[in-house]
Design an enzyme around this catalytic site. Structure first.
Site, PDB file in Angstrom:
ATOM      1  N   ASP A  45      10.490  14.199  11.672  1.00 36.89           N
ATOM      2  CA  ASP A  45       9.832  14.173  10.360  1.00 36.89           C
ATOM      3  C   ASP A  45       8.315  14.285  10.516  1.00 36.89           C
ATOM      4  O   ASP A  45       7.559  13.514   9.917  1.00 36.89           O
ATOM      5  CB  ASP A  45      10.205  12.899   9.597  1.00 36.89           C
ATOM      6  CG  ASP A  45       9.969  13.030   8.089  1.00 36.89           C
ATOM      7  OD1 ASP A  45       9.864  14.177   7.601  1.00 36.89           O
ATOM      8  OD2 ASP A  45       9.893  11.997   7.407  1.00 36.89           O
ATOM      9  N   VAL A  67       5.298  -0.857   2.760  1.00 36.67           N
ATOM     10  CA  VAL A  67       4.205  -1.103   3.705  1.00 36.67           C
ATOM     11  C   VAL A  67       3.147  -1.946   3.009  1.00 36.67           C
ATOM     12  O   VAL A  67       2.728  -1.632   1.887  1.00 36.67           O
ATOM     13  CB  VAL A  67       3.589   0.212   4.214  1.00 36.67           C
ATOM     14  CG1 VAL A  67       2.425  -0.075   5.166  1.00 36.67           C
ATOM     15  CG2 VAL A  67       4.648   1.059   4.916  1.00 36.67           C
ATOM     16  N   ILE A  86       0.820  -1.218   0.000  1.00 34.66           N
ATOM     17  CA  ILE A  86       0.000   0.000   0.000  1.00 34.66           C
ATOM     18  C   ILE A  86       0.850   1.263   0.000  1.00 34.66           C
ATOM     19  O   ILE A  86       0.327   2.358  -0.209  1.00 34.66           O
ATOM     20  CB  ILE A  86      -0.977   0.018   1.194  1.00 34.66           C
ATOM     21  CG1 ILE A  86      -0.241  -0.185   2.522  1.00 34.66           C
ATOM     22  CG2 ILE A  86      -2.047  -1.049   1.024  1.00 34.66           C
ATOM     23  CD1 ILE A  86      -1.155  -0.156   3.739  1.00 34.66           C
ATOM     24  N   ALA A  87       2.150   1.127   0.218  1.00 37.64           N
ATOM     25  CA  ALA A  87       3.047   2.287   0.158  1.00 37.64           C
ATOM     26  C   ALA A  87       4.468   1.788  -0.042  1.00 37.64           C
ATOM     27  O   ALA A  87       4.856   0.749   0.504  1.00 37.64           O
ATOM     28  CB  ALA A  87       2.946   3.121   1.429  1.00 37.64           C
ATOM     29  N   GLU A 118      13.268   3.282   1.802  1.00 39.73           N
ATOM     30  CA  GLU A 118      13.828   2.416   2.838  1.00 39.73           C
ATOM     31  C   GLU A 118      12.884   1.323   3.312  1.00 39.73           C
ATOM     32  O   GLU A 118      13.275   0.491   4.133  1.00 39.73           O
ATOM     33  CB  GLU A 118      14.265   3.268   4.035  1.00 39.73           C
ATOM     34  CG  GLU A 118      15.369   4.261   3.689  1.00 39.73           C
ATOM     35  CD  GLU A 118      15.887   5.003   4.899  1.00 39.73           C
ATOM     36  OE1 GLU A 118      15.254   4.900   5.972  1.00 39.73           O
ATOM     37  OE2 GLU A 118      16.920   5.680   4.774  1.00 39.73           O
TER      38      GLU A 118
END
Length: 249
Positions: free
Chosen positions: A167, A62, A54-55, A59
């Site tokens: 972040d 997901v 999904i992502a 690095e």
């Protein structure tokens, strides 16, 4: 080996109700540096299955996944060097200490080769960036206030533990079905006591000037960076607060 179900306590009971995942002792990572009384750190292959990605990032990937019959999100880091494995263990140590409703819930991990993975509660809505810019969501004043207060409390919790996220941005804020926010992605997070040493190391740029990147002391996402980070000063809690302010503006 002794097996037991997640014990008592607020978040522990929540994890037990949601997952029912057994913990097998010794509940440590392969190195023995990570331990938890409530989060399983090694899982039998039969207990989970990875579904669709999904992502994707530089690095990690997901996945939507299933853990003991429950939908979860699995972050699978790309570990090509020993430094990457060190980073996985450091992030796992940190995540095992976090217990706050405004922070994405780690429900399990697999901390042994060949598959190193983080298993998180699955949040049904989009992240805040997608909600705002893809769905073109126009939140009410009350919704903005609720999200802002919850995120502020999550950051306060981190900072009390001596952790700087580094972040904070809409893409790292997951929304649940009630549009409550949960701060995620601790891949760049550091303990404040380590920041001077870490900031002096030579970070490699990922080549993505508008996304998360490392370049000397400049770590984070460019448009959410505090001015002092752009001056190559060291991150601190105030840097997170600045990024939080830009996020909710």
């Amino acid at each position: 080996m002794h097996m037991y179900i997640l014990g008592s306590g607020g978040r522990e009971r929540e994890r037990e109700r949601e997952m029912g995942v057994a913990i097998v002792e010794p509940n440590t990572c392969i190195r023995g540096c990570c331990r938890s009384d409530s989060i399983p750190l090694h899982l039998p292959p039969s207990s989970y299955s990875l579904l669709n990605p999904i992502a994707r990032g530089a690095e990690s990937v997901v996945y939507e996944a299933v853990l003991d019959g429950n939908k979860v999100a699995v972050k699978k880091p790309i570990l090509s060097t020993s430094d990457h494995i060190d980073k996985f263990h450091k992030e796992l140590q940190m995540l095992c200490k976090l217990d706050h409703p405004g922070i994405a819930t780690l429900v399990a991990a697999h901390a042994k080769p060949p598959n190193y993975m983080f298993f998180f509660k699955f949040y049904e809505s989009l992240n805040l960036a997608e909600k705002l810019h893809v769905e073109e969501w126009n939140p009410t004043f009350d919704q903005v206030l609720t999200i802002s207060v919850q995120l502020a409390k999550a950051l306060q919790h981190l900072h009390k533990l001596g952790i700087v996220h580094r972040d904070v941005k809409p893409a790292n804020i997951l929304l649940d079905e009630n549009l409550r926010p949960h701060l995620a992605d601790f891949g760049l997070a550091e303990y404040k006591k380590d920041l001077k040493r870490v900031s002096m190391e030579n970070w490699r740029s990922s080549g993505k000037p508008t996304g998360g990147f490392h370049k000397k002391n400049m770590v984070g996402t460019l448009i959410y960076m505090a001015p002092e980070i752009l001056r190559k000063e060291i991150h601190n809690e105030k840097s997170d607060v600045y990024s939080f302010g830009v996020t909710i503006k």
